[in-house]
Design a protein around this motif. Structure first.
Motif, PDB file in Angstrom:
ATOM      1  N   CYS A 285      38.406 100.582  50.070  1.00  0.00           N
ATOM      2  CA  CYS A 285      38.206 101.783  50.334  1.00  0.00           C
ATOM      3  C   CYS A 285      38.836 102.718  49.402  1.00  0.00           C
ATOM      4  O   CYS A 285      38.516 103.927  48.962  1.00  0.00           O
ATOM      5  CB  CYS A 285      38.679 102.342  51.836  1.00  0.00           C
ATOM      6  SG  CYS A 285      37.685 101.751  53.230  1.00  0.00           S
TER       7      CYS A 285
ATOM      8  N   GLY B  14      35.395  98.107  59.187  1.00  0.00           N
ATOM      9  CA  GLY B  14      35.854  99.298  59.723  1.00  0.00           C
ATOM     10  C   GLY B  14      37.262  98.899  60.637  1.00  0.00           C
ATOM     11  O   GLY B  14      37.113  97.999  60.942  1.00  0.00           O
TER      12      GLY B  14
ATOM     13  N   VAL C  54      36.003 102.898  56.891  1.00  0.00           N
ATOM     14  CA  VAL C  54      34.560 102.145  56.996  1.00  0.00           C
ATOM     15  C   VAL C  54      34.338 101.688  55.537  1.00  0.00           C
ATOM     16  O   VAL C  54      34.389 102.358  54.507  1.00  0.00           O
ATOM     17  CB  VAL C  54      33.511 103.023  57.489  1.00  0.00           C
ATOM     18  CG1 VAL C  54      32.182 102.322  57.483  1.00  0.00           C
ATOM     19  CG2 VAL C  54      33.771 103.598  58.734  1.00  0.00           C
TER      20      VAL C  54
ATOM     21  N   ARG D  83      29.117 102.360  55.037  1.00  0.00           N
ATOM     22  CA  ARG D  83      28.976 103.605  55.468  1.00  0.00           C
ATOM     23  C   ARG D  83      27.527 104.288  55.789  1.00  0.00           C
ATOM     24  O   ARG D  83      26.550 103.897  55.551  1.00  0.00           O
ATOM     25  CB  ARG D  83      29.471 104.671  54.389  1.00  0.00           C
ATOM     26  CG  ARG D  83      30.991 104.289  54.302  1.00  0.00           C
ATOM     27  CD  ARG D  83      31.827 105.264  53.499  1.00  0.00           C
ATOM     28  NE  ARG D  83      33.408 104.709  53.348  1.00  0.00           N
ATOM     29  CZ  ARG D  83      33.975 104.834  52.102  1.00  0.00           C
ATOM     30  NH1 ARG D  83      33.487 105.656  51.052  1.00  0.00           N
ATOM     31  NH2 ARG D  83      35.011 104.397  52.162  1.00  0.00           N
ATOM     32  N   ARG D  84      27.636 105.341  56.693  1.00  0.00           N
ATOM     33  CA  ARG D  84      26.381 106.019  57.157  1.00  0.00           C
ATOM     34  C   ARG D  84      25.491 105.336  58.173  1.00  0.00           C
ATOM     35  O   ARG D  84      24.351 105.411  58.182  1.00  0.00           O
ATOM     36  CB  ARG D  84      25.597 106.580  56.315  1.00  0.00           C
ATOM     37  CG  ARG D  84      26.461 107.312  54.968  1.00  0.00           C
ATOM     38  CD  ARG D  84      26.439 108.731  54.618  1.00  0.00           C
ATOM     39  NE  ARG D  84      25.413 109.559  55.260  1.00  0.00           N
ATOM     40  CZ  ARG D  84      25.919 110.532  55.971  1.00  0.00           C
ATOM     41  NH1 ARG D  84      27.225 111.171  56.180  1.00  0.00           N
ATOM     42  NH2 ARG D  84      25.074 111.560  56.676  1.00  0.00           N
TER      43      ARG D  84
ATOM     44  N   ALA E  69      31.759 104.488  62.028  1.00  0.00           N
ATOM     45  CA  ALA E  69      33.005 105.572  62.322  1.00  0.00           C
ATOM     46  C   ALA E  69      33.044 106.124  63.611  1.00  0.00           C
ATOM     47  O   ALA E  69      34.064 106.243  64.014  1.00  0.00           O
ATOM     48  CB  ALA E  69      32.994 106.608  61.145  1.00  0.00           C
TER      49      ALA E  69
END
Length: 178
Positions: free
Chosen positions: A28, A76, A99, A104-105, A109
């Protein structure tokens, strides 16, 4: 994508969880996340963060730590800090919603935040606060979860890769039992 498995990590889980949490945090930061660290940021730095800053709170019962795993890989995590003074035992703070950049997406989260809110209520915490770098992708996420924007503090934190000072936006949410 396989559905993630969410876990609340206990003090006995921490040693085994460290490699996955280290790799998650390192990835991250490498991707530019504004989460307290600046480059260069080594995997060893990530390990020290978890061991020195998070694990003691989990062991003391003042911090809840959740992770999300897919096929045994930590993708995550989020922390809920409940180390508050006596006049604030009704609240807690979200810390480091992470995450993995590759995942991601995909709703991870939101799943982590929903799990955190359930745990907050179970611990009699009805006010949640958090901050995020102004303009980050996390701002719409928090708004979609009904967090309210309290305000912005300019020049709050140094950018992960430059000397620029970024603003942070403060959010809060009141929880109610249904």
């Amino acid at each position: 994508m396989t559905a993630p498995i969410l876990r609340e990590l206990s003090a006995t889980d921490l040693d085994a969880a460290l490699p996955g949490l280290r790799d998650l945090l390192h990835a991250c930061v490498a991707a530019g996340a504004s989460i307290s660290f600046i480059k260069p940021f080594r995997p060893e730095d990530a390990s020290m963060f978890w061991k020195d800053s998070v694990f003691p709170g989990v062991q003391a019962g003042t911090c809840l730590l959740f992770d999300a795993e897919i096929d045994g890989r930590v993708v995550g995590s989020v922390q809920f800090d409940m180390n508050t003074p006596p006049n604030q035992h009704h609240r807690g703070e979200v810390r480091k919603l992470l995450v993995h950049p590759d995942c991601r997406r995909n709703g991870i989260a939101k799943l982590l935040m929903n799990r955190l809110e359930v745990a907050a209520l179970a611990n009699h915490r009805t006010l949640i606060t958090l901050d995020t770098r102004t303009g980050d992708a996390a701002e719409p996420l928090y708004a979609s979860l009904d967090y309210e924007r309290a305000g912005t503090i300019p020049g709050f934190a140094r950018d992960v890769a430059s000397d620029r000072l970024d603003a942070t936006t403060i959010f809060y949410k009141h929880l109610t039992r249904e």
